[in-house]
Each structure stands twice: as structure tokens, then as C-alpha cells.
Enzyme design. Structure first.
Site, PDB file in Angstrom:
ATOM      1  N   SER A  69      32.084  40.647  35.549  1.00 45.79           N
ATOM      2  CA  SER A  69      31.685  39.399  36.212  1.00 45.79           C
ATOM      3  C   SER A  69      30.980  39.743  37.509  1.00 45.79           C
ATOM      4  CB  SER A  69      32.928  38.554  36.511  1.00 45.79           C
ATOM      5  OG  SER A  69      32.654  37.515  37.427  1.00 45.79           O
ATOM      6  N   TYR A  95      40.832  39.019  41.635  1.00 41.35           N
ATOM      7  CA  TYR A  95      39.911  38.842  40.514  1.00 41.35           C
ATOM      8  C   TYR A  95      38.804  39.889  40.560  1.00 41.35           C
ATOM      9  CZ  TYR A  95      36.555  36.603  37.355  1.00 41.35           C
ATOM     10  OH  TYR A  95      35.677  36.354  36.332  1.00 41.35           O
TER      11      TYR A  95
END
Length: 217
Positions: A69, A95
Site C-alpha cells: 500500500s 499499518y
């Protein structure tokens, strides 16, 4: 997972590691003691990939696709405190670390298994309206940079199946092309990848740490 891996008998040509969670508001741990996002987004994928090594090697040209990501730009892998036992927890820091780990997994798989005919690349699928955004209040990306599910899947399909990438591994892609390295995290959602996310030494260190983590379970 161990039962699934043990039951798999056929050659495996394509493995796509895609499951994930994002920006969990508070520090949580898996039953094994891993920070929840690191455990879910990376350790599970690492264990599955390693468990299927023989099946991948039997395919004589397998590909492992590691879904990262643009969030990896929020953090490298913090090797000295993977599970936020000392560093204050932040949802996007955790994350980011997990998604950097996904990118490094692609590098490590290629480094270690290319001689077995196995290569791996990582990718940023882009901003897509899915349940992944439930903790963020929905997409924050400008409308002109958002993608449909089909557009978001396109780079994954490219890495998994395109003859143009036969034997190619250890790279980071977005928008169906190899991404550009950036020196700073962009504020305009333009993407790119950080050098630490494809660094061979980081990949080797993470692999060894992950072996130690999973062998204790």
C-alpha cells in the site's frame, strides 16, 4: 493455516497475499502476541507463503504477489519494537510497518527462491472503497485518484499473470507499472515507494526475524 498447508498437494502457480486490516484505532495483539496489523497483514502471509514453498517450487515458474500500500510510506519496519511494547502506538504507524513488511516479503522471496523458479513482486492497488476503510471514516483520497475494484485489481493481475514479468521479482508496482522511488512521503497521494521497502538487507533481516517469531508459535 497449518491444516490448509498440509492438505495442499498440487503445484501452485500463483499465490496472492491480499488479506488485511487498516488503521485499527487502539493497540491490540493477536493471541500469539503480535501487534494486530502486523500479525494480520504480514505474519500470516509470511507463514502461508513459507508453508507453500514446495508447492510453489513444483510449479516451475511460480509467482507470489504481495499486496502492499502507499501506506507503507508512513513507517519502515521498526525491528527493535515490532509490537509497540515501548513506542507509542499510532494506527497508521502500525499499518505502515505492516505494509512495508509486505513489500520486503516480495524482495526476500525473490532473493531466496529465484533458483526454485519462484519470484515475487509487491504492489500498491490504490484507493478503493472497501471495508478496509471502516476505521478511517471512508476514503480520504481525492476523487480523481480513487479506483473502482476492477481498476484496483489490475496491477495484481498484471503481476500474477503477465508474460512481460516472467522471471522478474523484487520490485514494487502501482498503476500497472513499476513505481518510482521517492525521498519523502508525498502529501498529494501521488504514490511511489520508499527505499527501505525494497532494501535487500531489510528483507533478509525481516525474513530471519519472522522465522524466529513463527517458530515459537
Amino acid at each position: 493455516m497449518a491444516t490448509f498447508v498440509a492438505a495442499w498437494k498440487d503445484p501452485l502457480h500463483i499465490l496472492i497475499n491480499n488479506a488485511g486490516i487498516m488503521a485499527v484505532p487502539d493497540l491490540q495483539k493477536t493471541p500469539q502476541g503480535f501487534e494486530l496489523q502486523f500479525g494480520t497483514n504480514f505474519v500470516g502471509h509470511f507463514a502461508l507463503t513459507g508453508g507453500l514453498h514446495r508447492a510453489l517450487a513444483a510449479a516451475n515458474g511460480a509467482r507470489v504477489v504481495s499486496v502492499s500500500s502507499s501506506g507503507h510510506l508512513f513507517s519502515p519496519v521498526v525491528f527493535d519494537d515490532l509490537h509497540f511494547d515501548f513506542i507509542p502506538y499510532t494506527p497508521f504507524g502500525a499499518y505502515g510497518q505492516s505494509k512495508t513488511a509486505n513489500a520486503l516479503l516480495a524482495v526476500a522471496v525473490t532473493q531466496r527462491w529465484a533458483d526454485d523458479g519462484i519470484v515475487s513482486n509487491a504492489l500498491n492497488p490504490g484507493a478503493i472503497a472497501t471495508g478496509l476503510k471502516k476505521y478511517t471514516g471512508g476514503l480520504k483520497t481525492p476523487p480523481d485518484r480513487r479506483k473502482t475494484p476492477e481498476q484496483g485489481a489490475a496491477t495484481t493481475v498484471l503481476l500474477a499473470a503477465s508474460p512481460l514479468l516472467e522471471g522478474v521479482g523484487g520490485l514494487y508496482f502501482e498503476d500497472c507499472a513499476q513505481a518510482k522511488q521517492v525521498a519523502h512521503r508525498p502529501t498529494d497521494f501521488s504514490g511511489g515507494y520508499a527505499a527501505y521497502a525494497v532494501d535487500p538487507e531489510n528483507a533478509e533481516r525481516l525474513w530471519n526475524v519472522s522465522i524466529a517469531l513463527t517458530s515459537r508459535q
